[in-house]
Design a protein around this motif. Sequence first.
Motif, PDB file in Angstrom:
ATOM      1  N   GLN A   1     -24.942   9.335  21.924  1.00 51.24           N
ATOM      2  CA  GLN A   1     -23.823   9.065  22.817  1.00 51.24           C
ATOM      3  C   GLN A   1     -22.591   9.856  22.364  1.00 51.24           C
ATOM      4  O   GLN A   1     -21.868  10.426  23.183  1.00 51.24           O
ATOM      5  CB  GLN A   1     -23.560   7.555  22.795  1.00 51.24           C
TER       6      GLN A   1
ATOM      7  N   LYS B   1     -15.331   8.451  24.500  1.00 47.71           N
ATOM      8  CA  LYS B   1     -16.527   7.623  24.301  1.00 47.71           C
ATOM      9  C   LYS B   1     -16.622   6.544  25.370  1.00 47.71           C
ATOM     10  O   LYS B   1     -17.710   6.188  25.806  1.00 47.71           O
ATOM     11  CB  LYS B   1     -16.516   7.012  22.903  1.00 47.71           C
TER      12      LYS B   1
ATOM     13  N   ALA C   1     -19.687   5.929  27.834  1.00 47.32           N
ATOM     14  CA  ALA C   1     -20.351   4.620  27.841  1.00 47.32           C
ATOM     15  C   ALA C   1     -20.474   4.064  29.262  1.00 47.32           C
ATOM     16  O   ALA C   1     -21.526   3.534  29.636  1.00 47.32           O
ATOM     17  CB  ALA C   1     -19.591   3.643  26.940  1.00 47.32           C
TER      18      ALA C   1
ATOM     19  N   LEU D   1     -23.117   6.030  31.143  1.00 46.16           N
ATOM     20  CA  LEU D   1     -24.454   5.705  30.639  1.00 46.16           C
ATOM     21  C   LEU D   1     -24.906   4.333  31.133  1.00 46.16           C
ATOM     22  O   LEU D   1     -26.088   4.146  31.427  1.00 46.16           O
ATOM     23  CB  LEU D   1     -24.484   5.762  29.109  1.00 46.16           C
TER      24      LEU D   1
ATOM     25  N   ARG E   1     -31.037   3.780  26.105  1.00 46.81           N
ATOM     26  CA  ARG E   1     -30.285   3.954  24.859  1.00 46.81           C
ATOM     27  C   ARG E   1     -31.027   3.171  23.782  1.00 46.81           C
ATOM     28  O   ARG E   1     -31.278   1.983  23.953  1.00 46.81           O
ATOM     29  CB  ARG E   1     -28.871   3.398  24.981  1.00 46.81           C
TER      30      ARG E   1
ATOM     31  N   TYR F   1     -26.398   5.437  18.977  1.00 52.30           N
ATOM     32  CA  TYR F   1     -27.413   5.320  20.028  1.00 52.30           C
ATOM     33  C   TYR F   1     -28.019   6.689  20.326  1.00 52.30           C
ATOM     34  O   TYR F   1     -27.298   7.665  20.500  1.00 52.30           O
ATOM     35  CB  TYR F   1     -26.806   4.776  21.326  1.00 52.30           C
TER      36      TYR F   1
ATOM     37  N   LEU G   1     -30.208   8.812  23.074  1.00 49.67           N
ATOM     38  CA  LEU G   1     -30.408   8.751  24.513  1.00 49.67           C
ATOM     39  C   LEU G   1     -31.721   9.425  24.902  1.00 49.67           C
ATOM     40  O   LEU G   1     -32.086  10.451  24.338  1.00 49.67           O
ATOM     41  CB  LEU G   1     -29.247   9.454  25.219  1.00 49.67           C
TER      42      LEU G   1
END
Length: 151
Positions: free
Chosen positions: A58, A69, A73, A76, A87, A97, A99
Amino acid sequence: MTQKNDEIDKFDSMPFIALIHHISKNKLRYSQKNPNRIDMVHEGRYLMEIHKRKNLSQDDLANIFGQSKGTIAKALRKLEDKEYVERKIDENNRRKYILKTTQKGEELSILLKKDLEEWEESVGIDKLDEKTKNQLREIARKSEEILNDDY
């Protein structure tokens, strides 16, 4: 200079950076015309990057796209909700995490890549030589370096 009815073509007098912005904006608008796809401003680009690179975190995604970030997030979460991305906690670093695209995400990534290639071909980007592409990459790198140096 291209003229139509004695008018100056707006692209002839547009600053170079405005041309780049215009191309990018029009690509996004083009992507949004297809209702079976996803938001190419963020989600689609992220999905394609996750598909392309294995063991991407991430944080890596935030660095690649120069996004916060929090922005990453949120995007995602949407990709997870749509079952395009998973994740998983990194075994070596429990705060990180990793991906991975799901089968559904793999299939969409392939479609998005095809759409991108078709668009690039239709506007002529595919005809740019490697020297020009490398010059543009170098400009992008320098523009980021200048920002990093100033802050």
